[in-house]
Design a protein around this motif. Structure first.
Motif, PDB file in Angstrom:
ATOM      1  N   THR A 164       0.832  -1.202   0.000  1.00  0.00           N
ATOM      2  CA  THR A 164       0.000   0.000   0.000  1.00  0.00           C
ATOM      3  C   THR A 164       0.866   1.252   0.000  1.00  0.00           C
ATOM      4  N   ARG A 165       1.931   1.209   0.779  1.00  0.00           N
ATOM      5  CA  ARG A 165       2.843   2.354   0.857  1.00  0.00           C
ATOM      6  C   ARG A 165       3.529   2.595  -0.480  1.00  0.00           C
ATOM      7  N   GLU A 166       3.866   1.541  -1.197  1.00  0.00           N
ATOM      8  CA  GLU A 166       4.490   1.684  -2.512  1.00  0.00           C
ATOM      9  C   GLU A 166       3.586   2.471  -3.451  1.00  0.00           C
ATOM     10  N   ALA A 167       2.304   2.106  -3.492  1.00  0.00           N
ATOM     11  CA  ALA A 167       1.360   2.798  -4.373  1.00  0.00           C
ATOM     12  C   ALA A 167       1.221   4.265  -3.976  1.00  0.00           C
ATOM     13  N   GLU A 168       1.141   4.520  -2.654  1.00  0.00           N
ATOM     14  CA  GLU A 168       1.018   5.895  -2.179  1.00  0.00           C
ATOM     15  C   GLU A 168       2.254   6.717  -2.519  1.00  0.00           C
ATOM     16  N   ASP A 169       3.429   6.123  -2.350  1.00  0.00           N
ATOM     17  CA  ASP A 169       4.665   6.863  -2.621  1.00  0.00           C
ATOM     18  C   ASP A 169       4.858   7.111  -4.114  1.00  0.00           C
ATOM     19  N   ALA A 170       4.454   6.157  -4.946  1.00  0.00           N
ATOM     20  CA  ALA A 170       4.553   6.358  -6.392  1.00  0.00           C
ATOM     21  C   ALA A 170       3.678   7.527  -6.824  1.00  0.00           C
ATOM     22  N   THR A 171       2.489   7.608  -6.265  1.00  0.00           N
ATOM     23  CA  THR A 171       1.583   8.720  -6.575  1.00  0.00           C
ATOM     24  C   THR A 171       2.155  10.037  -6.078  1.00  0.00           C
ATOM     25  N   ALA A 172       2.698  10.042  -4.854  1.00  0.00           N
ATOM     26  CA  ALA A 172       3.272  11.261  -4.289  1.00  0.00           C
ATOM     27  C   ALA A 172       4.445  11.758  -5.125  1.00  0.00           C
ATOM     28  N   LEU A 173       5.295  10.834  -5.570  1.00  0.00           N
ATOM     29  CA  LEU A 173       6.443  11.193  -6.404  1.00  0.00           C
ATOM     30  C   LEU A 173       5.991  11.843  -7.701  1.00  0.00           C
ATOM     31  N   GLU A 174       5.013  11.245  -8.355  1.00  0.00           N
ATOM     32  CA  GLU A 174       4.532  11.784  -9.618  1.00  0.00           C
ATOM     33  C   GLU A 174       3.908  13.163  -9.427  1.00  0.00           C
ATOM     34  N   ARG A 175       3.134  13.340  -8.361  1.00  0.00           N
ATOM     35  CA  ARG A 175       2.464  14.624  -8.137  1.00  0.00           C
ATOM     36  C   ARG A 175       3.450  15.766  -7.917  1.00  0.00           C
ATOM     37  N   VAL A 176       4.540  15.479  -7.217  1.00  0.00           N
ATOM     38  CA  VAL A 176       5.535  16.534  -6.974  1.00  0.00           C
ATOM     39  C   VAL A 176       6.230  16.932  -8.269  1.00  0.00           C
ATOM     40  N   LEU A 177       6.598  15.935  -9.085  1.00  0.00           N
ATOM     41  CA  LEU A 177       7.427  16.218 -10.255  1.00  0.00           C
ATOM     42  C   LEU A 177       6.629  16.652 -11.484  1.00  0.00           C
ATOM     43  N   GLU A 178       5.367  16.266 -11.564  1.00  0.00           N
ATOM     44  CA  GLU A 178       4.600  16.609 -12.760  1.00  0.00           C
ATOM     45  C   GLU A 178       4.371  18.116 -12.881  1.00  0.00           C
ATOM     46  N   HIS A 179       4.478  18.836 -11.760  1.00  0.00           N
ATOM     47  CA  HIS A 179       4.253  20.283 -11.798  1.00  0.00           C
ATOM     48  C   HIS A 179       5.390  21.028 -12.480  1.00  0.00           C
ATOM     49  N   VAL A 180       6.557  20.406 -12.596  1.00  0.00           N
ATOM     50  CA  VAL A 180       7.681  21.059 -13.269  1.00  0.00           C
ATOM     51  C   VAL A 180       8.024  20.349 -14.576  1.00  0.00           C
ATOM     52  N   ALA A 181       7.072  19.559 -15.076  1.00  0.00           N
ATOM     53  CA  ALA A 181       7.245  18.863 -16.351  1.00  0.00           C
ATOM     54  C   ALA A 181       6.051  19.166 -17.248  1.00  0.00           C
ATOM     55  N   GLU A 182       6.222  18.931 -18.537  1.00  0.00           N
ATOM     56  CA  GLU A 182       5.153  19.192 -19.487  1.00  0.00           C
ATOM     57  C   GLU A 182       4.314  17.956 -19.763  1.00  0.00           C
ATOM     58  N   ALA A 183       4.866  16.779 -19.501  1.00  0.00           N
ATOM     59  CA  ALA A 183       4.120  15.538 -19.701  1.00  0.00           C
ATOM     60  C   ALA A 183       4.798  14.437 -18.900  1.00  0.00           C
ATOM     61  N   LEU A 200       8.716  14.773 -19.503  1.00  0.00           N
ATOM     62  CA  LEU A 200       9.124  15.661 -20.593  1.00  0.00           C
ATOM     63  C   LEU A 200       9.343  17.042 -19.997  1.00  0.00           C
ATOM     64  N   VAL A 201      10.568  17.562 -20.164  1.00  0.00           N
ATOM     65  CA  VAL A 201      10.961  18.792 -19.486  1.00  0.00           C
ATOM     66  C   VAL A 201      11.555  19.768 -20.497  1.00  0.00           C
ATOM     67  N   ASP A 202      11.114  21.026 -20.421  1.00  0.00           N
ATOM     68  CA  ASP A 202      11.740  22.073 -21.228  1.00  0.00           C
ATOM     69  C   ASP A 202      13.190  22.212 -20.777  1.00  0.00           C
ATOM     70  N   ARG A 203      14.099  22.329 -21.732  1.00  0.00           N
ATOM     71  CA  ARG A 203      15.518  22.443 -21.373  1.00  0.00           C
ATOM     72  C   ARG A 203      15.756  23.574 -20.366  1.00  0.00           C
ATOM     73  N   GLU A 204      15.032  24.666 -20.517  1.00  0.00           N
ATOM     74  CA  GLU A 204      15.237  25.812 -19.631  1.00  0.00           C
ATOM     75  C   GLU A 204      14.704  25.557 -18.225  1.00  0.00           C
ATOM     76  N   ALA A 205      13.863  24.513 -18.069  1.00  0.00           N
ATOM     77  CA  ALA A 205      13.306  24.187 -16.754  1.00  0.00           C
ATOM     78  C   ALA A 205      14.022  23.004 -16.114  1.00  0.00           C
ATOM     79  N   ALA A 206      15.128  22.562 -16.718  1.00  0.00           N
ATOM     80  CA  ALA A 206      15.811  21.368 -16.223  1.00  0.00           C
ATOM     81  C   ALA A 206      16.300  21.538 -14.786  1.00  0.00           C
ATOM     82  N   GLU A 207      16.849  22.695 -14.462  1.00  0.00           N
ATOM     83  CA  GLU A 207      17.345  22.907 -13.101  1.00  0.00           C
ATOM     84  C   GLU A 207      16.209  22.878 -12.085  1.00  0.00           C
TER      85      GLU A 207
END
Length: 262
Positions: A164-183, A200-207
């Motif tokens: 159960t924790r694995e599923a929750e952590d996978a979702t949490a990881l995606e939610r944090v990172l998707e905000h700084v990615a385009e897809a 998928l990340v804009d080169r200028e947003a890589a940092e």
């Protein structure tokens, strides 16, 4: 002879160096096939192709050279078409799709993020959060380890809580990172990883993206997070005029960077 496909680009894309070598031993000469305003970067396909390091690096080298001059749609290692005519026919048939992808992926790169649990840390967390598990573990301890049935019950409860924790952590990881990615693209499940995600990340947003990964590592210290990139945006290009030959090549979609990461 079969045709090995490295990438698809615009016909106006600058030409590759003359005599450039690709996969195979000896290296097959890289060339282009034209269809309207599109080109495919190809070579003859060697027989018995396998994802050996030399060929993986050769594939990556062609993509690096082609991508340095502008956007191309990268094909994964092992993409082989029956012949040149098949490649140009599919380029013509799916021309609008490839034009749209070239526009969408221009200036973008891919980061692959894998995560798994640090076993001791997640077990400690599961015990701390679940009173029923703690109570059974304590009862077993006081009983000198507990009966066989009690040990099995405890193991099953812990395994279910970790899952159960694995599923929750996978979702949490995606939610944090998707905000700084385009897809986001979810990769195939693999042993030992609770998440396998490509962003998928804009080169200028890589940092900013990499800074977000570091925040995940700080906020979720029970996770081991591995980042691979920047990569050509493999995961955001639909299958092109070639099917991965990796039914015979030991695993579709391998890239030099992925192979080097273990």
């Amino acid at each position: 002879m079969s045709t090995y496909v490295y990438a698809i680009g615009a016909r106006a894309h600058p030409a590759l160096p003359e005599g450039m070598g690709g996969v195979g031993d000896p290296p097959r000469e890289v060339r282009t096939l034209e269809a309207g305003d599109l080109v495919a970067v190809v070579s003859d396909a060697p027989e018995g192709l396998r994802p050996k390091r030399r060929d993986l690096l050769a594939h990556q080298g062609v993509l690096a050279e082609a991508g340095a001059a502008g956007c191309v749609l990268p094909m994964r290692f092992g993409s082989v078409a029956p012949d040149d005519d098949t490649v140009t026919a599919v380029l013509a048939e799916r021309a609008e799709h490839y034009r749209e992808r070239l526009r969408a992926l221009d200036g973008r790169v891919e980061y692959n993020v894998k995560a798994n649990h640090v076993e001791e840390a997640v077990l400690h967390q599961v015990m701390a959060e679940n009173a029923e598990i703690r109570a059974l573990a304590e009862a077993n301890r006081q009983a000198g380890g507990g009966s066989y049935e009690a040990k099995i019950q405890l193991g099953e409860m812990v395994a279910a809580a970790v899952q159960t924790r694995e599923a929750e952590d996978a979702t949490a990881l995606e939610r944090v990172l998707e905000h700084v990615a385009e897809a986001v693209s979810t990769g195939p499940e693999s042993t030992g990883w609770l998440a396998n995600l490509s962003f998928l990340v804009d080169r200028e947003a890589a940092e900013r993206f990499l800074a977000a990964v570091e925040r995940v590592r700080t906020e979720l210290p029970h996770l081991e997070v591995r980042v691979n990139g920047p990569l050509p945006p493999y995961s955001f290009v639909e299958p092109g005029p070639a099917e991965p030959a990796a039914t015979a090549a030991g695993g579709a979609g391998a890239t030099a960077a992925e192979a080097g990461s273990g």
